[in-house]
Design a protein around this motif. Structure first.
Motif, PDB file in Angstrom:
ATOM      1  N   GLN A 271      -3.309  11.357  -2.838  1.00  0.00           N
ATOM      2  CA  GLN A 271      -1.867  11.071  -2.800  1.00  0.00           C
ATOM      3  C   GLN A 271      -1.619   9.570  -2.767  1.00  0.00           C
ATOM      4  O   GLN A 271      -0.724   9.058  -3.457  1.00  0.00           O
ATOM      5  N   ILE A 272      -2.423   8.834  -2.011  1.00  0.00           N
ATOM      6  CA  ILE A 272      -2.293   7.379  -1.950  1.00  0.00           C
ATOM      7  C   ILE A 272      -2.553   6.765  -3.318  1.00  0.00           C
ATOM      8  O   ILE A 272      -1.812   5.894  -3.793  1.00  0.00           O
ATOM      9  N   GLU A 273      -3.619   7.225  -3.975  1.00  0.00           N
ATOM     10  CA  GLU A 273      -3.966   6.674  -5.289  1.00  0.00           C
ATOM     11  C   GLU A 273      -2.945   7.061  -6.353  1.00  0.00           C
ATOM     12  O   GLU A 273      -2.649   6.263  -7.245  1.00  0.00           O
ATOM     13  N   LEU A 274      -2.407   8.267  -6.250  1.00  0.00           N
ATOM     14  CA  LEU A 274      -1.379   8.689  -7.195  1.00  0.00           C
ATOM     15  C   LEU A 274      -0.132   7.827  -7.064  1.00  0.00           C
ATOM     16  O   LEU A 274       0.456   7.405  -8.068  1.00  0.00           O
TER      17      LEU A 274
ATOM     18  N   LEU B 104      -8.160  17.939   3.796  1.00  0.00           N
ATOM     19  CA  LEU B 104      -6.918  17.179   3.990  1.00  0.00           C
ATOM     20  C   LEU B 104      -7.140  15.691   3.707  1.00  0.00           C
ATOM     21  O   LEU B 104      -6.274  15.019   3.134  1.00  0.00           O
ATOM     22  N   ALA B 105      -8.301  15.165   4.101  1.00  0.00           N
ATOM     23  CA  ALA B 105      -8.596  13.753   3.863  1.00  0.00           C
ATOM     24  C   ALA B 105      -8.654  13.459   2.370  1.00  0.00           C
ATOM     25  O   ALA B 105      -8.151  12.423   1.903  1.00  0.00           O
ATOM     26  N   ARG B 106      -9.277  14.358   1.609  1.00  0.00           N
ATOM     27  CA  ARG B 106      -9.329  14.154   0.154  1.00  0.00           C
ATOM     28  C   ARG B 106      -7.933  14.181  -0.448  1.00  0.00           C
ATOM     29  O   ARG B 106      -7.614  13.386  -1.349  1.00  0.00           O
ATOM     30  N   GLN B 107      -7.089  15.088   0.042  1.00  0.00           N
ATOM     31  CA  GLN B 107      -5.728  15.168  -0.474  1.00  0.00           C
ATOM     32  C   GLN B 107      -4.915  13.925  -0.125  1.00  0.00           C
ATOM     33  O   GLN B 107      -4.118  13.441  -0.937  1.00  0.00           O
ATOM     34  N   VAL B 108      -5.118  13.387   1.082  1.00  0.00           N
ATOM     35  CA  VAL B 108      -4.422  12.161   1.485  1.00  0.00           C
ATOM     36  C   VAL B 108      -4.809  11.012   0.561  1.00  0.00           C
ATOM     37  O   VAL B 108      -3.952  10.253   0.077  1.00  0.00           O
TER      38      VAL B 108
ATOM     39  N   ALA C 161       7.149  11.767   4.329  1.00  0.00           N
ATOM     40  CA  ALA C 161       7.051  13.132   4.846  1.00  0.00           C
ATOM     41  C   ALA C 161       5.721  13.788   4.495  1.00  0.00           C
ATOM     42  O   ALA C 161       5.140  14.501   5.320  1.00  0.00           O
ATOM     43  N   GLU C 162       5.221  13.550   3.262  1.00  0.00           N
ATOM     44  CA  GLU C 162       3.996  14.240   2.850  1.00  0.00           C
ATOM     45  C   GLU C 162       2.800  13.847   3.707  1.00  0.00           C
ATOM     46  O   GLU C 162       1.884  14.650   3.933  1.00  0.00           O
ATOM     47  N   PHE C 163       2.770  12.611   4.209  1.00  0.00           N
ATOM     48  CA  PHE C 163       1.690  12.179   5.086  1.00  0.00           C
ATOM     49  C   PHE C 163       1.936  12.638   6.530  1.00  0.00           C
ATOM     50  O   PHE C 163       0.997  13.014   7.234  1.00  0.00           O
ATOM     51  N   ASP C 164       3.189  12.603   6.954  1.00  0.00           N
ATOM     52  CA  ASP C 164       3.519  13.099   8.296  1.00  0.00           C
ATOM     53  C   ASP C 164       3.160  14.567   8.442  1.00  0.00           C
ATOM     54  O   ASP C 164       2.693  15.015   9.495  1.00  0.00           O
ATOM     55  N   GLU C 165       3.361  15.336   7.369  1.00  0.00           N
ATOM     56  CA  GLU C 165       3.032  16.756   7.409  1.00  0.00           C
ATOM     57  C   GLU C 165       1.531  16.983   7.552  1.00  0.00           C
ATOM     58  O   GLU C 165       1.094  17.934   8.200  1.00  0.00           O
TER      59      GLU C 165
ATOM     60  N   GLN D  20      -6.362  -3.367  -0.444  1.00  0.00           N
ATOM     61  CA  GLN D  20      -5.208  -4.193  -0.794  1.00  0.00           C
ATOM     62  C   GLN D  20      -4.565  -3.722  -2.090  1.00  0.00           C
ATOM     63  O   GLN D  20      -3.339  -3.699  -2.232  1.00  0.00           O
ATOM     64  N   SER D  21      -5.399  -3.321  -3.057  1.00  0.00           N
ATOM     65  CA  SER D  21      -4.878  -2.910  -4.364  1.00  0.00           C
ATOM     66  C   SER D  21      -4.080  -1.616  -4.280  1.00  0.00           C
ATOM     67  O   SER D  21      -3.233  -1.351  -5.141  1.00  0.00           O
ATOM     68  N   LEU D  22      -4.332  -0.821  -3.249  1.00  0.00           N
ATOM     69  CA  LEU D  22      -3.606   0.439  -3.094  1.00  0.00           C
ATOM     70  C   LEU D  22      -2.170   0.230  -2.622  1.00  0.00           C
ATOM     71  O   LEU D  22      -1.342   1.143  -2.704  1.00  0.00           O
ATOM     72  N   ASP D  23      -1.879  -0.965  -2.088  1.00  0.00           N
ATOM     73  CA  ASP D  23      -0.505  -1.328  -1.713  1.00  0.00           C
ATOM     74  C   ASP D  23       0.105  -0.296  -0.767  1.00  0.00           C
ATOM     75  O   ASP D  23       1.263   0.100  -0.919  1.00  0.00           O
ATOM     76  N   ILE D  24      -0.693   0.126   0.225  1.00  0.00           N
ATOM     77  CA  ILE D  24      -0.236   1.163   1.154  1.00  0.00           C
ATOM     78  C   ILE D  24       0.035   0.622   2.552  1.00  0.00           C
ATOM     79  O   ILE D  24       0.849   1.170   3.290  1.00  0.00           O
ATOM     80  N   LEU D  25      -0.625  -0.482   2.916  1.00  0.00           N
ATOM     81  CA  LEU D  25      -0.464  -1.028   4.264  1.00  0.00           C
ATOM     82  C   LEU D  25       0.988  -1.414   4.533  1.00  0.00           C
ATOM     83  O   LEU D  25       1.652  -2.011   3.685  1.00  0.00           O
ATOM     84  N   ASP D  26       1.460  -1.065   5.733  1.00  0.00           N
ATOM     85  CA  ASP D  26       2.799  -1.439   6.215  1.00  0.00           C
ATOM     86  C   ASP D  26       3.931  -0.842   5.393  1.00  0.00           C
ATOM     87  O   ASP D  26       5.049  -1.364   5.386  1.00  0.00           O
TER      88      ASP D  26
END
Length: 366
Positions: free
Chosen positions: A160-163, A153-157, A32-36, A21-27
């Motif tokens: 990126q979310i945390e950044l 790739l998972a570590r990079q994802v 583009a960076e994740f789609d790639e 929840q704290s990552l504020d990523i849901l929905d």
């Protein structure tokens, strides 16, 4: 085929969900960076489906997806909910031979998923948020290179979310700081105005007016920064409007201040320089171009040119006709001219001024 199996909750489910929840990523919107990443994972692993799957309390939501129409599914259809319970990489060569997946509706029915492999998305606190996974409709096995690629790739994802979340928090703090600075400046400006009303000293009054102008311009800058999306650039159209509004209040009703500027963005340093030049020009015009309450107009414009932009300030005051009425330059007036020259240099341009019978004129190309 047996009952549908929903994975057990994680051993620290409350902590995991709090971190997610704290990552504020849901929905959030597709990016583009994740789609790639999912496109690359699908290509390298030679699978028709690849997902960045985040496992929430009652669903799995896909931040990015290839080969999957639905943006989310219930946990009864989530292989990722099982995968996050494992330590590290998770691979099922044939989903119909694994008790955790055999009853999954996406395995037992369309699209008849037969293969799953994924690397966990692990947050800084060590808890799994979801999986970067690839799926196929036939049994198979990844190569070691493909597994390593998914891990990287998972570590990079996850980074990126945390950044992105860290940047959001930074923007929130910056906006709050700009808000507090703006409020503090408004309070100071109110005290300066009150004090100036009771001052009759001919040297002190211009000094207080100069302080007032600079406070107002700086306050307008912080108000615009507060509303800025990035916090590092300023919408010059709205900033100039704020500055001119403060100047109009100081000018009273006899002299009208008009401004013209299309919407574009500059750095906060450049905006500050423009605010300085405009404020000092207007003050000089009000003092020397329209003495004793004379009526007139001060026009401020920022125009686009082939090489960039130009700031043009003009008035229809006394101009050169009022030269005999102008008192010898004061330290305050000299400081204003120096500030305008320094501000022009900060913009990367040079100050051009003209005094004619039609009024005063200033230009800075930048």
């Amino acid at each position: 085929m047996g009952l549908e199996l929903i994975a057990d909750p994680h051993s620290d489910q409350a902590g995991r969900l709090a971190t997610l929840q704290s990552l504020d990523i849901l929905d959030t919107e597709a990016e583009a960076e994740f789609d790639e990443v999912v496109a690359l994972a699908s290509r390298i692993c030679e699978t028709p489906i690849s997902l960045i799957s985040l496992v929430a309390e009652d669903r799995q939501w896909f931040k990015a997806r290839v080969g999957m129409a639905d943006p989310e599914t219930g946990l009864d259809k989530s292989i990722c909910a099982h995968a996050i319970l494992e330590d590290g990489f998770f691979e099922v060569e044939d989903t119909r031979n694994d008790p955790r997946t055999v009853s999954n509706p996406l395995v037992a029915g369309e699209p008849n998923l037969r293969f799953y492999a994924g690397a966990p998305l692990v947050a800084e606190d060590g808890l799994p948020m979801g999986m970067l996974c690839v799926l196929d409709d036939k049994p198979r096995k990844l190569t070691e290179l493909q597994r390593d690629t998914l891990r990287v790739l998972a570590r990079q994802v996850m980074r990126q979310i945390e950044l992105k979340q860290a940047l959001k928090q930074q923007e929130t703090l910056r906006a709050e700081m700009d808000h507090r600075v703006k409020n503090s400046l408004q309070t100071i400006a109110s005290f300066v105005r009150l004090y100036a009303r009771g001052v009759s000293d001919p040297a002190a009054k211009p000094a207080l007016e100069a302080i007032q102008r600079r406070i107002d311009a700086t306050g307008a800058l912080h108000e615009e920064l507060q509303n800025s999306v990035t916090g590092s650039v300023v919408n010059i159209q709205t900033f100039l409007s704020r500055v001119c509004s403060h100047l109009q209040a100081a000018a009273g009703g006899q002299v009208v201040i008009v401004q013209s500027c299309e919407a574009f963005h500059l750095s906060h340093d450049q905006a500050s320089a423009i605010g300085m030049i405009v404020s000092e020009f207007a003050a000089n015009s009000l003092k020397h171009g329209f003495p004793e309450g004379a009526a007139g107009e001060i026009a401020i414009a920022i125009e686009k040119t082939v090489d960039g932009h130009q700031l043009i300030c003009r008035d229809n005051g006394l101009g050169s006709n009022g030269a005999a009425l102008v008192a010898p330059p004061s330290r305050i007036g000299g400081l204003g001219q120096s500030l305008m020259q320094a501000a022009a240099a900060q913009l990367g341009g040079e100050l051009e001024t003209t005094l004619s019978a039609g009024g005063s004129y200033l230009k800075v190309a930048f």
